[in-house]
Write an enzyme that holds these catalytic residues in place. Structure first.
Site, PDB file in Angstrom:
ATOM      1  N   ASP A   1      10.046  38.461   6.538  1.00 51.26           N
ATOM      2  CA  ASP A   1      11.521  38.745   6.265  1.00 51.26           C
ATOM      3  C   ASP A   1      12.106  37.696   5.011  1.00 51.26           C
ATOM      4  OD1 ASP A   1      12.579  40.006   9.233  1.00 51.26           O
ATOM      5  OD2 ASP A   1      10.500  38.831   9.326  1.00 51.26           O
TER       6      ASP A   1
ATOM      7  N   ASP B   1       8.929  43.127   6.448  1.00 51.91           N
ATOM      8  CA  ASP B   1      10.224  42.956   5.879  1.00 51.91           C
ATOM      9  C   ASP B   1      10.030  42.080   4.537  1.00 51.91           C
ATOM     10  OD1 ASP B   1      11.365  44.459   7.510  1.00 51.91           O
ATOM     11  OD2 ASP B   1      12.457  42.836   8.590  1.00 51.91           O
TER      12      ASP B   1
ATOM     13  N   TYR C   1      13.949  43.827   1.515  1.00 50.29           N
ATOM     14  CA  TYR C   1      15.148  44.337   1.688  1.00 50.29           C
ATOM     15  C   TYR C   1      16.089  45.341   0.872  1.00 50.29           C
ATOM     16  CZ  TYR C   1      15.068  41.196   5.998  1.00 50.29           C
ATOM     17  OH  TYR C   1      14.674  40.593   7.312  1.00 50.29           O
TER      18      TYR C   1
ATOM     19  N   ASN D   1      10.759  46.928   9.514  1.00 54.22           N
ATOM     20  CA  ASN D   1      11.730  48.035   9.662  1.00 54.22           C
ATOM     21  C   ASN D   1      12.447  48.214   8.520  1.00 54.22           C
ATOM     22  OD1 ASN D   1      12.603  45.311  10.885  1.00 54.22           O
ATOM     23  ND2 ASN D   1      14.469  46.283  10.640  1.00 54.22           N
TER      24      ASN D   1
ATOM     25  N   HIS E   1       4.573  42.997  12.706  1.00 47.07           N
ATOM     26  CA  HIS E   1       5.965  42.597  12.523  1.00 47.07           C
ATOM     27  C   HIS E   1       6.956  42.386  13.773  1.00 47.07           C
ATOM     28  CE1 HIS E   1       9.671  42.287  10.199  1.00 47.07           C
ATOM     29  NE2 HIS E   1      10.510  43.048  10.992  1.00 47.07           N
TER      30      HIS E   1
ATOM     31  N   HIS F   1      16.541  41.032  19.195  1.00 56.20           N
ATOM     32  CA  HIS F   1      15.272  42.002  19.140  1.00 56.20           C
ATOM     33  C   HIS F   1      14.642  41.766  20.497  1.00 56.20           C
ATOM     34  CE1 HIS F   1      16.282  43.055  15.039  1.00 56.20           C
ATOM     35  NE2 HIS F   1      16.052  41.808  14.696  1.00 56.20           N
TER      36      HIS F   1
ATOM     37  N   HIS G   1      10.398  39.595  12.050  1.00 54.49           N
ATOM     38  CA  HIS G   1      11.497  40.490  12.465  1.00 54.49           C
ATOM     39  C   HIS G   1      12.646  39.551  13.176  1.00 54.49           C
ATOM     40  CE1 HIS G   1      13.080  44.207  13.765  1.00 54.49           C
ATOM     41  NE2 HIS G   1      12.942  44.158  14.941  1.00 54.49           N
ATOM     42  N   VAL G   2      12.363  38.633  14.037  1.00 51.83           N
ATOM     43  CA  VAL G   2      13.430  37.666  14.480  1.00 51.83           C
ATOM     44  C   VAL G   2      13.616  36.693  13.706  1.00 51.83           C
ATOM     45  CG1 VAL G   2      14.167  36.139  16.345  1.00 51.83           C
ATOM     46  CG2 VAL G   2      12.722  38.153  17.030  1.00 51.83           C
ATOM     47  N   HIS G   3      14.869  36.320  13.206  1.00 58.05           N
ATOM     48  CA  HIS G   3      15.316  35.601  11.957  1.00 58.05           C
ATOM     49  C   HIS G   3      15.082  34.051  12.569  1.00 58.05           C
ATOM     50  CE1 HIS G   3      16.922  39.228  10.097  1.00 58.05           C
ATOM     51  NE2 HIS G   3      15.716  39.342  10.020  1.00 58.05           N
TER      52      HIS G   3
END
Length: 437
Positions: free
Chosen positions: A148, A175, A178, A208, A291, A301, A328-330
């Site tokens: 990410d 990710d 962006y 995503n 991801h 999420h 995915h999870v920030h």
């Protein structure tokens, strides 16, 4: 003597209070603005957005973009600066996305290359000279891990910290840019990561934000697939969204969270076949990247990985996977060994590392009480480093971006399952599950 003892005790007590207050008062950083990039007037045939990736045994794929469609897809390379003893030709592609037309995207596989060796190379017979270093043939080997990423001030800080790490391969669990439909953001991302991605292989899987699907107009992952070509063909995969590779005694599987994964899917059948090929004597470590995390105690999420987990976790457990890395999870989170939502000494360690520096900010809210499988969690930007020391032991550390300084906030030694009773006990189960139709 008694007074001295009281004084020492008081000092220790105050120190404990100080440490406690410091941890409690830690203020997580705010998001930073998206980076701005100045326009550069280079020759149309000048190589841009250069990055490399592993492409099978002793081979590397060099990718770049030119504005000139007639620019040759050629890489010259050698072990001395300015002296190129070898040359390789390859393929090129391009794509249209609404009103955007990409440059010519070149993908050239070079090799065979010697292990643990620095090579100097030039793309398209012009432009600057780049240099890369191939991974070692055997342990130790070090991986930098950050998902990410995006293109913010925190991204820049993360990349600077990774550059300080003496790593051999960068692993990115989804990710990347962006860009989110704004195709020029793919170009600026390529420019941003070029200094690192042109020097060490970057192995990525989709997230995503790579989908960019427009119903009736544009298929998903068109930009990602065109720009970031991974060794899918080399690993027997029919999709660039999932593949595997081996490096220095480690077999790494990159799964696609956004490709079909049920028991009748191509990805599921490919995973079974790939796991059957793994030789734990040759590659004692078995890693998986994807991801969307399967184990996540963050409010963000929740449950999104449940379907894939239900379908594929039995395969990973039967194969005695050592470590699963996701994004995915920030935020950051590390589990103990876990399977079927319960601590299990024969299951993999799960690590969420989706905190590279994205523009959406941090996922600050965790579920309480903390699940018994969760060991450490924190919502901060940062990156991870995985140093696999030998066939049985690896050292994992997570480095928080704290006031632009990399602060090691979590660390642990991980022991491979290769010599454990788990592998022996599950050998029959492994074959049974993987050979099932």
């Amino acid at each position: 003597m008694e007074l001295k003892l009281v004084s020492t005790t008081l000092t220790v007590f105050l120190l404990m209070i100080s440490v406690t207050v410091t941890i409690a008062d830690y203020i997580r950083p705010q998001p930073r603005e998206t980076l701005q990039f100045s326009w550069k007037s280079n020759s149309p045939s000048y190589p841009q957005q250069v990055h490399i990736s592993l492409a099978g045994e002793k081979h590397m794929r060099v990718s770049w973009i030119t504005d000139d469609n007639s620019s040759p897809s050629v890489v010259e390379y050698g072990t001395s600066p300015g002296r190129y003893s070898s040359m390789a030709e390859g393929e090129s592609t391009s794509y249209n996305y609404l009103f955007y037309t990409s440059g010519k995207i070149h993908h050239i596989v070079i090799g065979p290359l010697e292990h643990d060796t620095t090579y100097f190379y030039r793309c398209g017979r012009q432009g600057p000279e780049f240099q890369l270093k191939t991974p070692p043939a055997q342990f130790p080997v070090t991986f930098a891990v950050a998902g990410d990423l995006g293109q913010t001030g925190w991204t820049k800080s993360t990349l600077e910290h990774i550059d300080l790490c003496k790593y051999d391969v960068h692993l990115l669990p989804g990710d990347l840019s962006y860009a989110d439909y704004m195709q020029h953001r793919w170009d600026t991302f390529g420019e941003l990561v070029q200094p690192l991605a042109s020097a060490r292989p970057w192995m990525v899987t989709e997230g995503n934000h790579e989908k960019e699907y427009i119903p009736l107009l544009k298929d998903g992952f068109a930009s990602y697939n065109a720009r970031w070509k991974m060794p899918s063909e080399e690993s027997g995969s029919t999709s660039n969204l999932y593949y595997s590779f081996e490096v220095s005694g480690v077999h790494i599987i990159m799964l696609g969270s956004y490709a079909d994964y049920d028991k009748h899917s191509d990805q599921y059948n490919w995973l079974k076949a790939d796991l059957l090929k793994v030789d734990r004597k040759k590659t004692p470590w078995l890693l998986v990247l994807l991801h969307v995390p399967w184990y996540n105690s963050n409010e963000a999420h929740q449950g999104e990985g449940d379907g894939m987990m239900q379908a594929m976790e039995p395969l990973l457990y039967a194969a005695s996977v050592d470590l699963v890395l996701s994004g995915h999870v920030h935020a950051y989170e590390r589990s103990n060994r876990v399977n079927n939502r319960r601590p299990d000494s024969c299951g993999p360690v799960h690590i969420t590392i989706g905190d590279g520096g994205n523009r959406e900010g941090l996922a600050r809210r965790y579920k309480n009480p903390k699940p018994d499988w969760s060991v450490f969690r924190e919502a901060s930007f940062g990156h991870g480093e995985l140093k696999i020391a030998n066939a049985t032991h690896a050292f994992w550390s997570w480095h928080r971006n704290d006031d632009d300084e990399p602060v090691r906030s979590d660390q642990v030694w991980i022991t491979s399952l290769v010599n454990s009773e788990c592998l022996a006990e599950k050998s029959h189960e492994f074959r049974k599950i993987l050979m099932a139709p």
